[in-house]
Design an enzyme around this catalytic site. Structure first.
Site, mmCIF file in Angstrom:
data_model
loop_
_atom_site.group_PDB
_atom_site.id
_atom_site.type_symbol
_atom_site.label_atom_id
_atom_site.label_comp_id
_atom_site.label_asym_id
_atom_site.label_seq_id
_atom_site.Cartn_x
_atom_site.Cartn_y
_atom_site.Cartn_z
ATOM 1 C CB SER A 202 1.446 5.559 -3.155
ATOM 2 O OG SER A 202 0.168 6.081 -2.920
ATOM 3 C CD GLU B 199 4.055 13.030 -1.680
ATOM 4 O OE1 GLU B 199 3.309 12.437 -2.470
ATOM 5 O OE2 GLU B 199 5.168 12.594 -1.317
#
Ligand SMILES: *[C@@H]1O[C@H](CO)[C@@H](O)[C@H](O)[C@H]1NC(C)=O
Ligand SMILES: *[C@@H]1O[C@H](CO)[C@@H](O)[C@H](O)[C@H]1NC(C)=O
Ligand SMILES: *[C@@H]1O[C@H](CO)[C@@H](O)[C@H](O)[C@H]1NC(C)=O
Ligand SMILES: *[C@@H]1O[C@H](CO)[C@@H](O)[C@H](O)[C@H]1NC(C)=O
Ligand SMILES: *[C@@H]1O[C@H](CO)[C@@H](O)[C@H](O)[C@H]1NC(C)=O
Ligand SMILES: *[C@@H]1O[C@H](CO)[C@@H](O)[C@H](O)[C@H]1NC(C)=O
Ligand SMILES: *[C@@H]1O[C@H](CO)[C@@H](O)[C@H](O)[C@H]1NC(C)=O
Ligand SMILES: *[C@@H]1O[C@H](CO)[C@@H](O)[C@H](O)[C@H]1NC(C)=O
Ligand SMILES: *[C@@H]1O[C@H](CO)[C@@H](O)[C@H](O)[C@H]1NC(C)=O
Ligand SMILES: *[C@@H]1O[C@H](CO)[C@@H](O)[C@H](O)[C@H]1NC(C)=O
Length: 559
Positions: free
Chosen positions: A261, A384
């Site tokens: 991330s 996502e």
């Protein structure tokens, strides 16, 4: 009572550079745990894991406290400290942090969405706590947080191994939260055991500044501070590895950096740092899981957050912000992000700064302006966007509002192109969504996460290994518990976790991601191939991000 004096290599002559002596006080130190003389301080391991065969050197300082005049500035190397005091890092260190209150809603919503239960958005909002104390009240929180951990195989200290490869872990958390141990979730024991050796590799985990502390931006910071200070923290930690890792048995020429991330989004910025000119980043390889950031194509955008923070604190200059007591600014940062961050954002993050980040990473990757001699493993998940998309997007107007808020400087023509051509309001499944919410979700996950993997893999296709993490539900961050699987748990698909760990360990050790059966991830290449890791097994597929949408986002035309 000062007893023996000894060199940092008090076990053997293996580690060749002797920088002087540490003085050990045996009343407070444990004679069986090694002490490393870093030159600026003496640091002792805090524990030995007998089963895993590694020492834990915890909370090693790599930067001076970024406070006072150093607040909002690039960090500096540690000054020399008292060599007679052996420190073992027993005091935990967590950078000041926060998250938008929407992250609480997003967790509840994802649960409902995935189980098909109805979700009451208004109820979720009305039950939010007023203040962020519940999420930021970690007693380890301190601005003096530029510390890292080194987990080093015992064999290197027993004369059995040296020049081990190094894996450096950079946590995620939206550039506003996270810490190097993940409250115990980032335990490398399982990953280290994957090498099947007691001298596999060294694991390093680093802290870096978050929220306003790491990413405050505007002209004033540009002139009298450092934009993207968090990236400089990470770079200083990487330089620390270059300078000191041999003292722990590591090889500074074989460093792999791994992040998820925001951690992976940061790594993308290192790969494209200074447009590929200037100092090469201090790693040879990178593993990037779901690299994420909200594109801030000009340095002006973060100005709003800066002004709001000053208003909250009733100050009017950067100098006054620097003069504030730590507690005051820690609380303001926590409250600002918690109470004002719009859905899907944590207000602060990397931005184009015309220096470290001369343009958006995608643009730099597109035209060859990046550091070339780096191999990568790059991965994305299948869903996502779920935890970043506002549940209440029901109309095209909602959709357009979301785009305008995420990209404040977007032109009408770019907005129309997204709305009419790239993600049109056609809900028969042709475009990969069947309602406005899913349309928004697709737009968010492409523009802020998934397409980043395409930019990297296509630019570095001869040195890139692609992975699609396709275990349902595949929400953002789901792969992290696979990466750090430690022993058998029911939380993860064991087979997928085993293979993922084998790929990572093999990449770190041999530069080629292979599982124990010798199945390799193929190079991404001109055919854009990657390995799709599903519960039913792994298959080699064409990367579905090799599409017109990612090609458009990469050009940065929404600026
Ligand atoms: C670490 O250092 C502290 C303070 O000197 C000491 O109290 C503690 O016993 C040490 N821990 C170990 C494992 O040596
Ligand atoms: C010293 O460290 C070793 C290795 O971790 C441990 O087994 C031992 O219990 C420790 N001794 C003391 C007095 O803390
Ligand atoms: C020590 O290492 C073993 C073997 O890898 C692992 O199972 C265990 O969880 C580790 N202990 C801790 C406290 O991390
Ligand atoms: C190392 O020790 C620190 C301090 O006790 C602890 O927070 C951390 O989880 C340990 N790391 C591992 C890998 O055991
Ligand atoms: C590329 O990196 C490798 C190590 O990863 C190194 O051996 C080689 O010298 C580098 N080549 C150039 C041109 O920098
Ligand atoms: C803000 O500062 C000004 C000038 O020092 C002062 O008059 C005012 O009362 C302050 N406001 C708050 C809310 O602290
Ligand atoms: C939560 O954040 C939103 C901004 O996204 C804000 O409008 C709202 O007031 C915040 N609620 C609380 C309880 O802080
Ligand atoms: C690459 O693109 C960036 C951003 O658009 C631009 O600043 C840079 O000059 C370009 N470099 C080359 C070599 O074309
Ligand atoms: C967005 O698309 C809708 C049709 O789905 C259209 O009515 C509207 O005018 C478009 N708006 C813009 C700004 O392109
Ligand atoms: C979906 O709708 C579009 C626009 O109305 C149409 O062109 C397309 O043929 C439809 N596809 C399917 C599978 O129905």
């Amino acid at each position: 009572m000062v007893l023996g004096r000894y060199h940092h290599v008090f076990f053997s002559g293996l580690l060749s550079v002797v920088q002087g002596a540490c003085t050990r006080n045996t009343t407070t130190t444990n004679a069986s745990l090694p002490v490393i003389n870093l030159g600026y301080e003496c640091h002792q391991a805090i524990s030995l894991n007998e089963t895993g065969g590694y020492y834990n050197f915890s909370n090693i300082r790599y930067g001076e406290p970024p406070t006072g005049n150093l607040r909002f500035k690039a960090p500096v190397e540690p000054a020399i400290r008292d060599k007679c005091v052996v420190t073992n890092g027993s005091i935990g260190r967590v950078c000041p942090q926060s998250s938008g209150n929407w992250t609480i809603i997003a967790r509840e919503f994802a649960q409902s969405y995935l189980t098909g239960l109805p979700f009451k958005y208004d109820l979720a909002i009305s039950t939010l706590p007023d203040s962020p104390d519940a999420i930021s009240g970690d007693t380890r929180t301190t601005e003096d947080c530029l510390f890292l951990d080194v987990i080093a195989p015992r064999s290197a200290f027993a004369g059995k191994a040296s020049s081990l490869p190094v894996l450096v872990w950079v946590y995620g958390g939206g550039y506003s939260s996270g810490e190097k141990t993940g409250k115990g979730k980032f335990n490398p024991a399982g990953l280290l055991a994957t090498t099947g050796s007691d001298s596999g590799f060294i694991f390093v985990a680093i802290n870096y500044r978050l929220g306003a502390f790491g990413w405050l931006g505007n002209d004033e910071v540009g002139a009298d501070g450092t934009l993207n200070a968090g990236l400089y923290d990470q770079r200083l930690a990487l330089r620390w590895v270059q300078k000191y890792i041999h003292l722990f048995g590591g090889d500074r020429d074989r460093v792999t950096i791994m992040g998820a991330s925001a951690g992976a989004g940061s790594i993308m910025h290192h790969i494209t740092s200074y447009g590929g000119s200037g100092e090469k980043p201090a790693f040879n390889q990178a593993v990037l899981f779901s690299p994420a950031f909200l594109p801030a194509p000009t340095p002006d955008i973060p100005t709003t957050s800066f002004n709001d923070l000053m208003n909250m604190l009733n100050v009017s200059s950067l100098d006054e912000l620097r003069d504030l007591p730590s507690d005051t600014i820690i609380a303001a940062n926590a409250l600002q992000i918690y109470s004002y961050a719009p859905y899907g954002s944590n207000m602060y993050g990397p931005s184009v700064d015309n220096s470290f980040a001369p343009a958006l990473p995608g643009q730099l990757l597109a035209n060859g302006s990046f550091h070339q001699n780096i191999s990568i493993m790059v991965s994305h998940n299948t869903l996502e966007g779920l935890t970043f998309t506002k549940p209440m997007i029901k109309t095209t107007e909602d959709y357009l509002d979301m785009l305008r808020q995420a990209m404040p400087t977007i032109s009408n023509s770019a907005l129309s192109f997204i709305n009419n051509t790239l993600y049109p309001a056609v809900f028969n499944g042709t475009y990969g969504y069947t309602n406005q919410f899913q349309r928004a979700l697709a737009t968010i996950q492409d523009s802020t996460i998934i397409c980043n993997t395409r930019y990297l893999a296509s630019a570095m296709s001869g040195r890139a290994y692609g992975v699609k993490f396709a275990v349902p539900p595949g929400i953002h961050g789901e792969e992290t518990s696979y990466v750090f699987q430690n022993g058998k748990t029911s939380d993860v698909n064991q087979d997928v976790a085993d293979r993922l760990q084998q790929y990572i360990a093999s990449f770190v050790m041999n530069s080629v991601p292979s599982d124990v059966n010798g199945l390799y991830i193929p190079l991404y290449g001109s055919r854009s191939q990657l390995i799709s890791m599903a519960a039913s097994g792994s298959t080699i597929v064409k990367d579905d991000t090799a599409n017109a949408r990612c090609a458009w986002w990469q050009r940065g035309l929404y600026a």
